[in-house]
Design an enzyme around this catalytic site. Structure first.
Site, PDB file in Angstrom:
ATOM      1  N   CYS A  68      72.438  21.069  27.211  1.00 39.46           N
ATOM      2  CA  CYS A  68      71.569  19.919  27.003  1.00 39.46           C
ATOM      3  C   CYS A  68      70.472  20.299  26.009  1.00 39.46           C
ATOM      4  CB  CYS A  68      70.960  19.456  28.329  1.00 39.46           C
ATOM      5  SG  CYS A  68      70.074  20.751  29.187  1.00 39.46           S
ATOM      6  N   CYS A 125      68.256  23.425  26.634  1.00 44.35           N
ATOM      7  CA  CYS A 125      68.867  24.738  26.473  1.00 44.35           C
ATOM      8  C   CYS A 125      68.898  25.115  25.000  1.00 44.35           C
ATOM      9  CB  CYS A 125      70.283  24.747  27.038  1.00 44.35           C
ATOM     10  SG  CYS A 125      70.495  23.710  28.465  1.00 44.35           S
TER      11      CYS A 125
END
Lengths: 81, 342
Positions: A10, A13
């Protein structure tokens, strides 16, 4: 030093990975940054929130994206420990 | 500005609070002045749409900033790790109540649903209790509470929190009673992760305020486009849709409107900031509160992308049970409200 960024890929990250690269560069540390995207492997580290940051197989941070400054502190602490 | 705040979070807040209050109090006269200035004719459709937009956008932004800041601070007192500790080994009903309430205040993002699920279930939090948490966390959304409070008053906001809690408690309890553990992917139970891997340091009050500021930057920064579109759509409905137009479609007399609203709402996903201004406008045009609340809850609380992520840890049967139980809960709530607010 081996560094792992835990997260399914996502936004958070990806930001964490970018910041960790900057922090490493600014500290002049050579390290391998590995992305762990598999949930089963992420779960093994026992984190409840992504993204997670693992330095030398130890969970150093989870649940938010620290600033580059904070990341430098974390990296510095593990390096000298 | 950002750097200054990072250095003096307490001082900046003390400075901003009076400015906030003054601005909020001045919104109505400012809007009136602006409308007079543009020479728009009172009572015309366009005028009413413009007035709605010009008044609601800054008002909602102000409310949002304040509440997100407050919630950001409150959340520093909670963490999923601590929540898990509190929920471990709880009996079914007590656990469900506690999990639902903790779901409101524990910082949680739907992208962490899977690791959180594994972490909870793996550490011995009962499945039904875990579900109560996973239902309450997105359903009772602070942005939704703020908007409901700002646009409809505290009663509706309280009602929304109360019903959200009831659904999370009941749905988690039912899922717990159904004994559906076999529909969780087997590997989840085989993971024995170190549950105290990360020791937490206690933040100072300054740190907490900085978290509050971070939350504002993060959430308001993400939400404002939804808000503009939502309030824009709301303004159009407010100005142009005839009175009572929605009565036949989403009114109380249309008994089928509650399940249909939920059916439409489940696959849709929007940020609450986008959906609530529309909800307000629909209500104004004769839609009934229960139907509209049901629609809103199914949009915010049950989102398809999040459910698909859960497929990693849940077998399809359990996902179906999860959606079914929550959707039924929302439908019941919709009917109850339509019945009460007759």
């Amino acid at each position: 030093m081996t560094i792992k960024v835990l997260g399914p890929g996502c936004m958070n990250c990806k930001t964490l990975e970018k910041r960790i690269q900057i922090a490493l560069q600014e500290l002049g540390i050579n390290a391998v940054v590995e992305k762990v995207e598999d949930y089963e492997k992420i779960a093994l580290y026992g984190i409840l929130r992504t993204p997670g940051l693992v330095v030398d197989e130890k969970v150093a941070h989870s649940g938010s994206v620290p600033t580059v400054e904070k990341l430098k502190e974390i990296l510095f602490a593990t390096q000298t420990a | 500005m950002e750097k200054f705040f990072a250095k003096h979070p307490v001082g900046t807040t003390a400075l901003f609070l009076p400015a906030w209050i003054a601005l909020y109090a001045a919104l109505q006269p400012l809007t009136d002045a602006l409308i007079t200035l543009t020479g728009l004719v009172q009572g015309e459709r366009l005028t009413e749409a413009v007035r709605f937009f010009v008044f609601e956008v800054p008002k909602v932004m102000l409310l949002l900033t304040l509440v997100v800041f407050g919630v950001g601070i409150v959340r520093t007192y909670f963490s999923p790790e601590r929540t898990r500790k509190m929920l471990g080994g709880r009996s079914l009903f007590t656990g469900n109540v506690l999990a639902s309430m903790l779901g409101i205040v524990t910082p949680f993002c739907s992208c962490s649903a899977v690791p959180l699920f594994i972490g909870f279930v793996g550490a011995g939090v009962p499945l039904g209790v875990t579900f109560s948490f996973l239902i309450a966390a997105p359903m009772i959304n602070e942005i939704a509470v703020v908007l409901l409070f700002g646009l409809f008053g505290w009663k509706t906001a309280l009602l929304y929190v109360g019903t959200g809690l009831s659904i999370a408690i009941a749905a988690g309890y039912i899922i717990g009673r159904l004994k559906v553990e076999r529909f969780v992917e087997d590997w989840v139970y085989q993971i024995h992760a170190n549950t105290d891997a990360l020791e937490e340091s206690i933040p100072s009050f300054r740190d907490r305020m900085q978290s509050g500021y971070g939350a504002v930057k993060d959430i308001v920064g993400k939400v404002w486009p939804y808000l503009l579109v939502g309030i824009g759509a709301g303004a159009c409905i407010h100005g142009y849709v005839p009175e009572n137009f929605m009565a036949s479609l989403m009114g109380k007399s249309a008994w089928w409107s509650v399940p249909v609203s939920v059916l439409i709402g489940v696959p849709l996903y929007s940020n609450p900031a986008g959906i609530i201004p529309i909800v307000q406008a629909l209500l104004e045009k004769g839609a009934s509160l229960g139907t509209v609340l049901a629609f809103m809850m199914s949009v915010i609380g049950l989102s398809l992308p999040e459910t698909i992520i859960l497929k990693k840890v849940l077998k399809i049967q359990l996902i179906a049970v999860f959606i079914g139980v929550v959707a039924t809960g929302i439908i019941i709530v919709g009917y109850v409200f339509n019945f009460i607010f007759a």
